[in-house]
Design an enzyme around this catalytic site. Structure first.
Site, PDB file in Angstrom:
ATOM      1  N   LYS A  37      -9.339  -5.727  -4.667  1.00 40.90           N
ATOM      2  CA  LYS A  37     -10.189  -5.146  -3.608  1.00 40.90           C
ATOM      3  C   LYS A  37      -9.802  -3.695  -3.325  1.00 40.90           C
ATOM      4  CE  LYS A  37      -9.177  -8.564  -0.783  1.00 40.90           C
ATOM      5  NZ  LYS A  37      -8.426  -9.439  -1.712  1.00 40.90           N
ATOM      6  N   ARG A  51       3.205  -2.700  -2.555  1.00 38.16           N
ATOM      7  CA  ARG A  51       4.457  -3.243  -2.045  1.00 38.16           C
ATOM      8  C   ARG A  51       5.626  -2.488  -2.667  1.00 38.16           C
ATOM      9  NH1 ARG A  51       2.097  -4.682   1.470  1.00 38.16           N
ATOM     10  NH2 ARG A  51       1.833  -6.711   2.442  1.00 38.16           N
ATOM     11  N   GLU A 107      11.951  -2.698   4.587  1.00 37.91           N
ATOM     12  CA  GLU A 107      11.235  -1.939   5.617  1.00 37.91           C
ATOM     13  C   GLU A 107      11.809  -2.226   6.988  1.00 37.91           C
ATOM     14  OE1 GLU A 107       7.018  -2.551   5.164  1.00 37.91           O
ATOM     15  OE2 GLU A 107       7.010  -1.631   3.206  1.00 37.91           O
ATOM     16  N   HIS A 151       4.421   2.396   6.203  1.00 34.54           N
ATOM     17  CA  HIS A 151       3.533   1.241   5.982  1.00 34.54           C
ATOM     18  C   HIS A 151       2.296   1.319   6.895  1.00 34.54           C
ATOM     19  CE1 HIS A 151       3.522  -3.174   4.461  1.00 34.54           C
ATOM     20  NE2 HIS A 151       2.280  -2.750   4.636  1.00 34.54           N
ATOM     21  N   LEU A 152       1.540   2.376   6.674  1.00 33.68           N
ATOM     22  CA  LEU A 152       0.382   2.628   7.542  1.00 33.68           C
ATOM     23  C   LEU A 152      -0.952   2.275   6.889  1.00 33.68           C
ATOM     24  CD1 LEU A 152       1.231   6.128   9.127  1.00 33.68           C
ATOM     25  CD2 LEU A 152       1.439   3.848  10.151  1.00 33.68           C
TER      26      LEU A 152
HETATM   27  N1  LIG Z   1       0.014  -0.658   2.600  1.00 35.35           N
HETATM   28  C1  LIG Z   1      -0.719  -1.479   3.292  1.00 35.35           C
HETATM   29  O1  LIG Z   1      -0.762  -1.436   4.510  1.00 35.35           O
HETATM   30  C2  LIG Z   1      -1.562  -2.454   2.569  1.00 35.35           C
HETATM   31  C3  LIG Z   1      -1.124  -2.972   1.401  1.00 35.35           C
HETATM   32  N2  LIG Z   1      -1.889  -3.875   0.727  1.00 35.35           N
HETATM   33  C4  LIG Z   1      -1.368  -4.372  -0.539  1.00 35.35           C
HETATM   34  O2  LIG Z   1      -2.208  -3.909  -1.575  1.00 35.35           O
HETATM   35  C5  LIG Z   1      -2.173  -4.826  -2.652  1.00 35.35           C
HETATM   36  C6  LIG Z   1      -3.578  -5.110  -3.105  1.00 35.35           C
HETATM   37  O3  LIG Z   1      -4.332  -5.717  -2.089  1.00 35.35           O
HETATM   38  P1  LIG Z   1      -5.801  -6.262  -2.400  1.00 35.35           P
HETATM   39  O4  LIG Z   1      -6.492  -5.306  -3.287  1.00 35.35           O
HETATM   40  O5  LIG Z   1      -6.416  -6.599  -1.115  1.00 35.35           O
HETATM   41  O6  LIG Z   1      -5.458  -7.574  -3.207  1.00 35.35           O
HETATM   42  P2  LIG Z   1      -6.318  -8.236  -4.337  1.00 35.35           P
HETATM   43  O7  LIG Z   1      -5.781  -9.589  -4.515  1.00 35.35           O
HETATM   44  O8  LIG Z   1      -7.765  -8.075  -4.061  1.00 35.35           O
HETATM   45  O9  LIG Z   1      -5.977  -7.361  -5.639  1.00 35.35           O
HETATM   46  C7  LIG Z   1      -4.774  -7.455  -6.327  1.00 35.35           C
HETATM   47  C8  LIG Z   1      -5.093  -7.310  -7.788  1.00 35.35           C
HETATM   48  O10 LIG Z   1      -3.885  -7.220  -8.488  1.00 35.35           O
HETATM   49  C9  LIG Z   1      -4.065  -7.873  -9.713  1.00 35.35           C
HETATM   50  N3  LIG Z   1      -2.799  -8.200 -10.328  1.00 35.35           N
HETATM   51  C10 LIG Z   1      -2.034  -9.304 -10.171  1.00 35.35           C
HETATM   52  N4  LIG Z   1      -0.959  -9.236 -10.967  1.00 35.35           N
HETATM   53  C11 LIG Z   1      -1.054  -8.071 -11.636  1.00 35.35           C
HETATM   54  C12 LIG Z   1      -0.248  -7.448 -12.610  1.00 35.35           C
HETATM   55  N5  LIG Z   1       0.870  -8.019 -13.056  1.00 35.35           N
HETATM   56  N6  LIG Z   1      -0.639  -6.248 -13.089  1.00 35.35           N
HETATM   57  C13 LIG Z   1      -1.776  -5.674 -12.644  1.00 35.35           C
HETATM   58  N7  LIG Z   1      -2.589  -6.233 -11.739  1.00 35.35           N
HETATM   59  C14 LIG Z   1      -2.225  -7.400 -11.243  1.00 35.35           C
HETATM   60  C15 LIG Z   1      -4.898  -9.062  -9.361  1.00 35.35           C
HETATM   61  O11 LIG Z   1      -5.573  -9.581 -10.494  1.00 35.35           O
HETATM   62  C16 LIG Z   1      -5.852  -8.488  -8.354  1.00 35.35           C
HETATM   63  O12 LIG Z   1      -7.055  -8.077  -8.972  1.00 35.35           O
HETATM   64  C17 LIG Z   1      -1.390  -6.026  -2.130  1.00 35.35           C
HETATM   65  O13 LIG Z   1      -0.063  -5.913  -2.558  1.00 35.35           O
HETATM   66  C18 LIG Z   1      -1.431  -5.866  -0.647  1.00 35.35           C
HETATM   67  O14 LIG Z   1      -0.361  -6.502  -0.045  1.00 35.35           O
HETATM   68  C19 LIG Z   1      -3.114  -4.279   1.178  1.00 35.35           C
HETATM   69  C20 LIG Z   1      -3.579  -3.804   2.364  1.00 35.35           C
HETATM   70  C21 LIG Z   1      -2.830  -2.874   3.169  1.00 35.35           C
HETATM   71  O1  LIG Z   2      -2.291  -6.335   4.495  1.00 34.70           O
HETATM   72  C1  LIG Z   2      -1.289  -5.957   3.881  1.00 34.70           C
HETATM   73  O2  LIG Z   2      -0.927  -6.404   2.793  1.00 34.70           O
HETATM   74  C2  LIG Z   2      -0.459  -4.935   4.483  1.00 34.70           C
HETATM   75  O3  LIG Z   2       0.455  -4.495   3.859  1.00 34.70           O
HETATM   76  C3  LIG Z   2      -0.694  -4.526   5.867  1.00 34.70           C
HETATM   77  O4  LIG Z   2       0.503  -4.763   6.534  1.00 34.70           O
HETATM   78  P1  LIG Z   2       0.584  -4.710   8.122  1.00 34.70           P
HETATM   79  O5  LIG Z   2      -0.319  -5.799   8.621  1.00 34.70           O
HETATM   80  O6  LIG Z   2       0.109  -3.375   8.532  1.00 34.70           O
HETATM   81  O7  LIG Z   2       2.008  -4.966   8.447  1.00 34.70           O
END
Ligand SMILES: NC(=O)C1=CN([C@@H]2O[C@H](COP(=O)(O)OP(=O)(O)OC[C@H]3O[C@@H](n4cnc5c(N)ncnc54)[C@H](O)[C@@H]3O)[C@@H](O)[C@H]2O)C=CC1
Ligand SMILES: O=C(O)C(=O)COP(=O)(O)O
Length: 620
Positions: free
Chosen positions: A227, A308, A337, A356-357
């Protein structure tokens, strides 16, 4: 077929005990429905012990009110939800309309373990470690963990599953926020925004020092095309970048539709000018960016991580930055973190950091809060969640179709286990579904789980649900196998019959054994009501409600009347009787549905009828 809302599937009908002999009539589907209003749903699901997700340990509130029975005081129960990190107000409101809500932020692990045995659900973000100790400390009360966000790497999913605790997340509401933050880091890193801002605030004017790099025409490798990754790709395309992506599990046509080429890991890291990380932290992705992989990158590559921290070996990144292999990095996430204050990575001149924003926009936080609050309330209400992480997600339309079969499955499991007399213990259970549907057009996970629940819940101290059913069977060393037989009946109904077979055991009722030595019972749904249709090799037809007496006898006139009058004299209401025989005046099975349990004397009297060879009383 009666259409039953998906919402009702895990919440049993409240007035089932009052149903009488009118078993052949269609149940009104609406009578099975809990109201969508939280308080009423709560009443519906919490007042019965058979709710699929929640079973015990609730705060009980006495309220005056009308009930369907004669009592004018009903016990209404209210769950308690602990919110351990800041959650948007809108979500808190949803929770408060349903439960006692305890917002306690910054708990130490010890404080969390102390509180957890008094709560039914816990809502966290990325800052709370929901470890095995937390599940242990909950002593079985914690039934749902809601992760207000995407990443569930801070929740011990294995432990949650073992403890039958559902984990749900809010996977969509912060996607755009995370993608926007990725783009913000990409652009600000390329143009040294953070560094030059700090320099100016320190009184300097360093125009030559902070010459940046352009984005247009550069290759961006999106690692993890889910996503967030695809939204980053979409936006970066708008900046004129050439996008490639690596994701072993992403469909190529989705990438193509965005004009993105899916490539191997090797190709992605060796050809990109910018690498943006968007994969989850898993054992496979842990430290996948390390000395070896940095060594293969183009010299001067720039890395963005909004996924992550753990996917990068942070010490290796410092080395790659020092050597100039990595020109710059922009990081929102860290292995620990918050990272230590003297972290070389955080302090590195070529690194831009944010705490982590990614998900922290007003819009995303409100959205996530509502998404998770609704998921947790739904789960506490006994519904299957569309965002379940450790249980199958069964689409609403499938749920609604399977609803009566779910009841059948649990009852068949419960019946089958009561027929077991001994032997070496249950080692294997086979479930055979006869259906007119195509093989891949029937999702049996829910039915299988309910059969396991029916079999094991009465004989174990565990409470079993969709989350831990397969695990429980495995833990008990019982092999559950399934077989689909395609039959020529109406594909309008998902299942024609469900057969439960237990091998290598003796039975209290020898006639329940099939020719190949297994306890074998079969049932089907008729007019929305579960029916027992086969015991061993005998066909019967009795609705599975109340309790059941099975008698093996020699087929002869007057048997129904005889047994019926014994029960009638003892004021036991018979709801249904059915005789299945192998031939006229040969062996037969009489199945008698009764509304209440006959006392021992009554059962003895039935057993004393000379033509009755064996009988068993089964409580449903
Ligand atoms: N910094 C933050 O505040 C946020 C961080 N995130 C992180 O972003 C990441 C992605 O989130 P989404 O896109 O919502 O998840 P998602 O599940 O939609 O996408 C993750 C993708 O990674 C792929 N994947 C799995 N293993 C893999 C590998 N070995 N190599 C390459 N691709 C691989 C999956 O097939 C999937 O398409 C997650 O780690 C989530 O925790 C998400 C939202 C906020
Ligand atoms: O949704 C995620 O994977 C995030 O990393 C967001 O983390 P947070 O809810 O802002 O602590």
């Amino acid at each position: 077929m009666a259409t039953i809302s998906a919402k009702s599937i895990l919440v049993p009908k409240i007035s089932s005990s009052s149903s009488n002999s009118n078993v052949s009539s269609n149940r009104s589907s609406s009578s099975c429905l809990p109201s969508f209003k939280p308080t009423i749903s709560l009443k519906a699901s919490y007042s019965k012990s058979r709710s699929f997700v929640i079973k015990n340990g609730l705060d009980t509130v006495e309220t005056k009110g009308k009930s369907s029975g004669t009592k004018d005081v009903t016990k209404e129960t209210k769950p308690t939800i602990l919110v351990s990190e800041k959650l948007g107000e809108a979500g808190i409101k949803v929770l408060e309309s349903f439960a006692n809500v305890d917002c306690s932020y910054n708990l130490t692990p010890e404080e969390l373990c102390k509180k957890i045995s008094n709560v039914d659900a816990l809502i966290v973000r990325s800052g709370t470690k929901v470890s095995r100790q937390v599940f242990e400390a909950s002593k079985g009360r914690l039934k749902v963990v809601g992760r207000a966000g995407v990443g569930i790497d801070n929740v011990d999913l294995q432990a949650a599953t073992e403890f039958g605790c559902l984990v749900v997340n809010a996977p969509t509401a912060n996607t755009v926020a995370a993608a926007e933050h990725g783009i913000a880091l990409l652009s600000s890193m390329a143009r040294n925004v953070a560094q030059s801002d700090a320099s100016m605030k320190a009184g300097k004017w360093e125009r030559n020092k902070y010459v940046g790099v352009s984005l247009v025409g550069k290759t961006l490798a999106v690692m993890g095309f889910g996503k967030v990754g695809s939204e980053v790709a979409r936006r970066a395309k708008g900046l004129g970048m050439h996008i490639i992506a690596h994701d072993p599990y992403a469909p190529a046509d989705r990438a193509r539709a965005l004009g993105v080429e899916l490539v191997s890991f090797e190709k992605a890291i060796t050809t990109a000018d910018f690498i943006s990380l968007h994969m989850p932290l898993t054992p496979i992705t842990s430290k996948v960016f390390n000395d070896e992989t940095f060594g293969k990158m183009k010299k001067g590559v720039r890395i963005i991580n909004v996924a992550r921290g753990g996917v990068i070996d942070e010490d290796a990144l410092v080395r790659a930055l020092d050597s100039g292999v990595v020109a710059q990095a922009a990081l929102d996430v860290f292995t620990v973190e918050p990272p230590p204050q003297d972290s070389k990575l955080v302090q590195h001149a070529n690194v831009t950091v944010t705490p982590h924003l990614g998900a922290s926009t007003k819009e995303a936080q409100e959205g996530v809060a509502i998404e998770i609050a609704e998921a947790v309330v739904g789960a506490l209400n006994g519904e299957l969640s569309a965002t379940a992480v450790n249980a199958p997600m069964v689409p609403a339309e499938v749920l609604s179709e399977l609803a009566p079969y779910v009841v059948l499955a649990e009852k068949l499991g419960k019946l089958a286990v009561q027929l077991v007399a001994g032997g070496s213990g249950i080692k294997s259970v086979k479930v055979v579904y006869k259906s007119a549907r195509d093989r891949d057009d029937l999702d049996t996970r829910l039915l299988r789980a309910m059969i396991i629940k029916g079999i094991f819940e009465p004989i174990s101290s565990n409470f079993i649900n969709l989350v831990n059913a397969d695990y429980t069977a495995k833990e008990k060393g019982v092999r559950i196998s399934e077989e689909r037989i395609v039959v020529d009946s109406s594909p309008e109904f998902p299942v024609d019959t469900v057969q439960v077979r237990i091998a290598n055991v003796e039975s209290k009722f020898a006639s329940a054994m099939s020719d190949n030595g297994e306890i074998c019972i079969e049932g089907k749904v008729k007019g929305g009501v579960p029916h027992l249709t086969c015991v061993g090799s005998f066909s019967v037809d009795v609705s599975i409600e109340g309790s059941l007496i099975l008698c093996k006898q020699v087929d002869q006139p007057g048997m129904i009347g005889r047994v019926g009058s014994i029960l009638g004299q003892r004021n036991v209401n018979v709801s249904f009787m059915s005789v299945g025989r192998i031939g006229v005046r040969k062996q037969a099975i009489m199945a008698i549905g009764v509304d209440e349990e006959p006392d021992k004397d009554t059962l003895k009297q039935i057993g004393d009828v000379p033509a009755i060879e064996e009988f068993v009383f089964l409580d449903l």
